[in-house]
Motif scaffolding. Sequence first.
Motif, short mmCIF file in Angstrom:
data_model
loop_
_atom_site.label_atom_id
_atom_site.label_comp_id
_atom_site.label_asym_id
_atom_site.label_seq_id
_atom_site.Cartn_x
_atom_site.Cartn_y
_atom_site.Cartn_z
N GLY A 88 0.82 -1.21 0.00
CA GLY A 88 0.00 0.00 0.00
C GLY A 88 0.85 1.26 0.00
N ILE A 89 1.96 1.24 0.73
CA ILE A 89 2.87 2.39 0.76
C ILE A 89 3.48 2.61 -0.62
CG2 ILE A 89 5.05 3.25 1.71
CD1 ILE A 89 4.31 1.75 4.32
N ILE A 90 3.88 1.52 -1.29
CA ILE A 90 4.48 1.63 -2.62
C ILE A 90 3.47 2.17 -3.63
CG2 ILE A 90 5.48 0.29 -4.52
CD1 ILE A 90 6.73 -1.53 -2.41
N ARG A 91 2.22 1.78 -3.51
CA ARG A 91 1.19 2.24 -4.45
C ARG A 91 0.96 3.75 -4.39
NH1 ARG A 91 -1.31 -2.92 -3.35
NH2 ARG A 91 -1.48 -4.10 -5.32
N LYS A 92 1.37 4.38 -3.29
CA LYS A 92 1.23 5.83 -3.20
C LYS A 92 2.11 6.54 -4.22
CE LYS A 92 0.27 5.76 1.80
NZ LYS A 92 0.78 6.17 3.14
N ARG A 93 3.21 5.90 -4.62
CA ARG A 93 4.15 6.53 -5.54
C ARG A 93 4.19 5.85 -6.90
NH1 ARG A 93 8.41 9.39 -3.78
NH2 ARG A 93 8.51 9.92 -5.99
N ILE A 94 3.88 4.55 -6.94
CA ILE A 94 4.02 3.78 -8.18
C ILE A 94 2.66 3.23 -8.58
CG2 ILE A 94 5.14 1.78 -9.26
CD1 ILE A 94 7.46 2.14 -7.31
N GLN A 95 2.25 3.49 -9.81
CA GLN A 95 0.96 3.00 -10.30
C GLN A 95 1.09 1.78 -11.22
OE1 GLN A 95 1.39 6.66 -10.24
NE2 GLN A 95 0.43 6.34 -8.24
N ASP A 96 2.30 1.31 -11.43
CA ASP A 96 2.54 0.16 -12.31
C ASP A 96 2.25 -1.13 -11.53
OD1 ASP A 96 3.46 -1.84 -13.96
OD2 ASP A 96 5.27 -0.76 -14.57
N GLU A 97 1.07 -1.70 -11.73
CA GLU A 97 0.67 -2.89 -10.98
C GLU A 97 1.52 -4.11 -11.35
OE1 GLU A 97 -1.32 -3.41 -8.45
OE2 GLU A 97 -1.71 -1.26 -8.32
N GLN A 98 2.03 -4.16 -12.59
CA GLN A 98 2.87 -5.30 -12.95
C GLN A 98 4.18 -5.27 -12.15
OE1 GLN A 98 3.75 -5.61 -17.13
NE2 GLN A 98 4.61 -7.66 -16.96
N PHE A 99 4.73 -4.10 -11.98
CA PHE A 99 5.96 -3.97 -11.19
C PHE A 99 5.68 -4.28 -9.72
CE2 PHE A 99 9.08 -1.35 -8.81
CZ PHE A 99 10.23 -1.92 -9.30
N ILE A 100 4.56 -3.76 -9.19
CA ILE A 100 4.20 -4.06 -7.80
C ILE A 100 3.94 -5.55 -7.64
CG2 ILE A 100 2.48 -3.64 -6.00
CD1 ILE A 100 2.15 -0.82 -7.13
N GLY A 101 3.34 -6.16 -8.67
CA GLY A 101 3.10 -7.60 -8.62
C GLY A 101 4.39 -8.39 -8.56
N LEU A 102 5.44 -7.90 -9.25
CA LEU A 102 6.73 -8.58 -9.21
C LEU A 102 7.35 -8.46 -7.82
CD1 LEU A 102 8.74 -10.13 -10.97
CD2 LEU A 102 9.79 -7.94 -11.58
N ILE A 103 7.22 -7.28 -7.20
CA ILE A 103 7.69 -7.12 -5.82
C ILE A 103 6.95 -8.09 -4.91
CG2 ILE A 103 7.78 -5.54 -3.85
CD1 ILE A 103 8.13 -3.24 -5.81
N TRP A 104 5.64 -8.20 -5.12
CA TRP A 104 4.82 -9.10 -4.29
C TRP A 104 5.28 -10.54 -4.45
CZ3 TRP A 104 1.66 -8.26 -0.41
CH2 TRP A 104 0.80 -9.28 0.01
N LYS A 105 5.63 -10.94 -5.66
CA LYS A 105 6.10 -12.32 -5.88
C LYS A 105 7.37 -12.58 -5.08
CE LYS A 105 4.26 -13.08 -10.55
NZ LYS A 105 4.63 -13.33 -11.97
#
Length: 561
Positions: A125-142
């Motif tokens: 949630g903190i990262i989504r405040k600055r980054i809107q690229d869900e594919q990149f956030i998904g890679l972090i999540w993996k």
Amino acid sequence: MTKGIDGETLSGMGMERINRIIRKIRDGSYKPSPVRRQYIPKANGKVRPLGIPSADDKLVQEVMRLILEAIYEPTFDKCSHGFRPKRSCHTALKQIQHTYTGAKWFIEGDIKGCFDNIDQHLLAGIIRKRIQDEQFIGLIWKFLRAGYMENQQYNATYSGAAQGSIISPILANIYMNELDVFMRDYKTGFDKGEKRSDNAEYSRRKARWYEAKQALLRKWDTLTDDERIEATREVEEKRQRWVTLPSVDPTDENYRRLTYCRYADDFLIGVIGSREDAEKVRANVREFIKEKLNLELSMEKTLITHAAEKARFLGYDVTTSRPGKNEFVKRKGARYRRKTSAIKLYVPKEKWRNRLLDGGMMIIQKDENGKERWKFIARSNFINRAPVEIVGGFNSEIRGLYNYYALASNVSVLNKYSYIAEYSMYHTFAAKYRCTPAQAIARHMKDGVFGIQYITAKGTQKRIEFYHDGFKKKAGTNNADVDNIPKPVTFYNFKPKELIVRLLRGECEWCGNPCKMPQVRQVKKLSELKQDEEWQALMLKKRRVALVLCEACYAKTEGHV
């Protein structure tokens, strides 16, 4: 060359492998491997869990780290110093030296298992405040959910960022930046008053001293020698009672200040105020960390220490200066009053003492009266090394410890550490040559300095000498390498050439033929290689631990190392 659970290393890296990773990331099919769990001992006897990723995951994480650093580094607070470019323990300690002057209380902050207990949902949630690229956030999540292997059993990870992974430090900084922002806002509400009120007693004592001094000057010519000595002593006593007081009221209730500095999950808060103020600050910080970050302060380590005592931060003892007799100093021809309550940094005795014990350089014996006797001993793990490596190993440890504690006011105490290390080295050479330490000294001492002659790889004769440059206080550095006090290392440290340039050249370094998709054959160290294998002999000749090879030549090396 450290293997993950798949047994693969960066040996064999080439454009084909890189393009394969890129394709998987683009179509979303890239799946990180679980990390290999390994434990390393901590100074307090406990162990720290480390996660070792696979080779491909390391490469992907490094690219992700560069992206995250470019986005977040400009926004991080200046009070954060851990795992950041051009910042180190020294920059944190220098901030404390420059901004904590006058502090009355220190709050030593320590968070329980910070890396292991990070709330992954909150982090996303903190990262989504600055980054809107869900594919990149998904890679972090993996990567966060990749899990770990221990005793050949898979374990899922529902919290934390694996220590040892490349992106975990910056993810932790992104997470802990929330605390930095909170402390910045908290400071605004905590600070009170423009300046401390004047100390009335200071003014009174100064006036008494001045009156006594002027009175003495008026009657000086009428006094005998004994009367002059006695009167001068009385005036000096009045001066001492004056200069030992602060010019402002240190207990002014209308003046408060708060300062904050963090390195990774450790932080130090300085408070100008009452102990009740310090306890309230600790309670509020604990509440924020628990409610907003789902973490917990280690209360047995989060201590409130009076500034006259010593607080421990980043391996240093932090305290404030005391009033002394010489309260005035001369600088550039002018006379200035010495700063009171200035921050002082010290080397804790147990730090260098324990390194001597843990390194096997001495033992402590007790006599019949219980008094400690420190005895030099040979280092068993050094005896079988080459002579040049023995001296180089001792020098590495001494320089590393000195570089780290160079900010300390008492850094000269490392002369004692160096003295014991020096005689441990003599005993090590004596055990190696089966002679006495005196004979080992006589064999290698030149102009009062112990040293070893050796031949370089290019055939040049050189001499390595035991460290003898002293231990003076230095300004410190912003190079993060200073944070890693080195362990004994091999003197020879052959580093490969720039692989990227050689890889992109597209030429096999064995057969010389051009190739579109070269691969890198890599080994851990040259001592693994043998002359009877042609490609290994080539590595030894080039003194390289990595060769860029075409597909056919790379296949010839399979299964040999």
